[in-house]
Design an enzyme around this catalytic site. Sequence first.
Site, short mmCIF file in Angstrom:
data_model
loop_
_atom_site.label_atom_id
_atom_site.label_comp_id
_atom_site.label_asym_id
_atom_site.label_seq_id
_atom_site.Cartn_x
_atom_site.Cartn_y
_atom_site.Cartn_z
N GLY A 12 0.82 -1.22 0.00
CA GLY A 12 0.00 0.00 0.00
C GLY A 12 0.85 1.26 0.00
N CYS A 13 1.92 1.24 0.77
CA CYS A 13 2.80 2.41 0.88
C CYS A 13 3.58 2.62 -0.42
CB CYS A 13 3.73 2.26 2.06
SG CYS A 13 2.81 2.09 3.62
N THR A 14 3.96 1.53 -1.06
CA THR A 14 4.65 1.62 -2.35
C THR A 14 3.70 2.20 -3.40
OG1 THR A 14 6.10 -0.22 -1.79
CG2 THR A 14 5.81 0.26 -4.14
#
Length: 155
Positions: A44-46
């Site tokens: 998700g952060c990527t």
Amino acid sequence: MTVAIGQAIPTCAIPATSNLTFSPASANGKKLVLYFYPKDMTPGCTAESGEFRDNIEAFTKANTLVVGVSRDSLKSHDNFRSKLQLPFELVADTEEKLCQLFGVIKMKNMYGKQVRGIERSTFLFDSTGTLVKEWRGLKVPGHVTEVLQAAQATK
């Protein structure tokens, strides 16, 4: 105390990538997007960081500085920035100073266990340094577009 709509970020100085130190003065007459994310190199952060990267020209055109924040170390941030070719800085909030100011540390379920972590959140400041919009507990798809539209509509 947490920063609320209509308030500025209190003075602070926190290590960031590129041997910089993040402080509210970093934006210096520009709008500022501070996005808090749980962990470098996670799916998700990527995806979220990649969307900010892919829209950086539009944010720049809207006179908006984008800065990512997590509790990861500078070394982790440097690797993450390099791998994703992120054209903006990441703040290593290892002491949770910004996390506390924005109230983004929450208890979360991770594989059936309760853990303290960052609730994915984004904050938009106008060019005077005043908080004008916040998104908390958000989902990644479509979020960066929404933030960009808000930045374009903010003076």
